[in-house]
Scaffold this active site. Sequence first.
Site, PDB file in Angstrom:
ATOM      1  N   GLY A 244       1.165  -1.505  -0.103  1.00 52.50           N
ATOM      2  CA  GLY A 244      -0.194  -0.091   0.218  1.00 52.50           C
ATOM      3  C   GLY A 244       0.805   1.324   0.080  1.00 52.50           C
TER       4      GLY A 244
ATOM      5  N   GLN B 132       3.727  10.124   1.016  1.00 47.66           N
ATOM      6  CA  GLN B 132       4.819   9.324   1.234  1.00 47.66           C
ATOM      7  C   GLN B 132       5.523   9.167  -0.329  1.00 47.66           C
ATOM      8  OE1 GLN B 132       2.934   4.956   1.695  1.00 47.66           O
ATOM      9  NE2 GLN B 132       4.799   5.471   2.963  1.00 47.66           N
TER      10      GLN B 132
ATOM     11  N   CYS C 256       5.997   0.190   6.973  1.00 50.95           N
ATOM     12  CA  CYS C 256       5.717   1.327   5.703  1.00 50.95           C
ATOM     13  C   CYS C 256       7.040   1.393   5.502  1.00 50.95           C
ATOM     14  CB  CYS C 256       5.350   2.945   6.632  1.00 50.95           C
ATOM     15  SG  CYS C 256       5.065   4.009   6.413  1.00 50.95           S
ATOM     16  N   LEU C 257       6.702   2.128   4.102  1.00 52.33           N
ATOM     17  CA  LEU C 257       7.356   1.932   3.210  1.00 52.33           C
ATOM     18  C   LEU C 257       8.276   3.484   3.526  1.00 52.33           C
ATOM     19  CD1 LEU C 257       6.017   1.003  -0.206  1.00 52.33           C
ATOM     20  CD2 LEU C 257       7.338  -0.092   1.212  1.00 52.33           C
TER      21      LEU C 257
ATOM     22  N   HIS D 225      -4.296   1.801   7.519  1.00 54.11           N
ATOM     23  CA  HIS D 225      -3.373   2.616   7.412  1.00 54.11           C
ATOM     24  C   HIS D 225      -2.668   3.578   6.278  1.00 54.11           C
ATOM     25  CE1 HIS D 225       1.618   1.898   7.512  1.00 54.11           C
ATOM     26  NE2 HIS D 225       1.310   2.160   6.705  1.00 54.11           N
ATOM     27  N   GLU D 226      -3.280   3.127   5.154  1.00 53.22           N
ATOM     28  CA  GLU D 226      -2.912   4.165   4.731  1.00 53.22           C
ATOM     29  C   GLU D 226      -3.752   6.173   4.981  1.00 53.22           C
ATOM     30  OE1 GLU D 226      -1.490   3.827   2.555  1.00 53.22           O
ATOM     31  OE2 GLU D 226      -0.492   1.289   2.778  1.00 53.22           O
TER      32      GLU D 226
ATOM     33  N   HIS E  92      -2.276   7.792   7.007  1.00 52.63           N
ATOM     34  CA  HIS E  92      -1.290   8.830   5.764  1.00 52.63           C
ATOM     35  C   HIS E  92      -2.169  10.347   5.016  1.00 52.63           C
ATOM     36  CE1 HIS E  92       2.848   6.486   5.932  1.00 52.63           C
ATOM     37  NE2 HIS E  92       2.053   5.258   5.455  1.00 52.63           N
TER      38      HIS E  92
END
Length: 193
Positions: free
Chosen positions: A46, A51, A97-98, A139-140, A143
């Site tokens: 995701g 990001q 997380c990236l 989670h997204e 963000h």
Amino acid sequence: MTVLPLVIAPDPILQQISAPVDVVDDAVRATLDDMLDTMYRSRGIGLAAVQIGVLKRLIVVDVHWREEEAGTRKPLKLINAEILSDSEEESAYNEGCLSFPDQFSEVVRPAYVKVGYLDENGKKQVLEADGLLATCIQHEIDHTNGINFVDHISRLKREMIIKKLVKGKKLGLFDHDDHHHDHDHAHGEHCNH
Ligand code: NI
């Protein structure tokens, strides 16, 4: 296809609230495609636009794909996603997380969510999710509201993670956009968003 550089924590942009998208046009669709390229390249499941430094409420998700099965991609593109309802039942997942390379921590969230969003044609959609998809979408959406998975864990643990990332930045560990390829994230319990 454009793989864009990822914003790595700590970075104040990751705490900012993203703006809703008014018109779903070619520019929005191109950003979503770039986000997917970036996500797949980094072996994530995701990604939110913040990001890649874009403060728009854009999310891409694909919890199904595995690198060795190129044909299994089932990307989801969500614009202006919001949680309409969720369950009292909770589920715990070891999240990554990236934007927080190689950092993982268990996060407890509602096990089920109903999400409203616009698809890439600007059409209103409703999605019901449980399991990993529910975790990933929450989670997204976090963000897009300036919330990161570390905001759901203890301060001590959060500070330890941030400290490691500050050190990693100083050492230049995250300067290559393909650093995720150095590690084996094949085991299913670790998934980056
Ligand atoms: Ni993330």
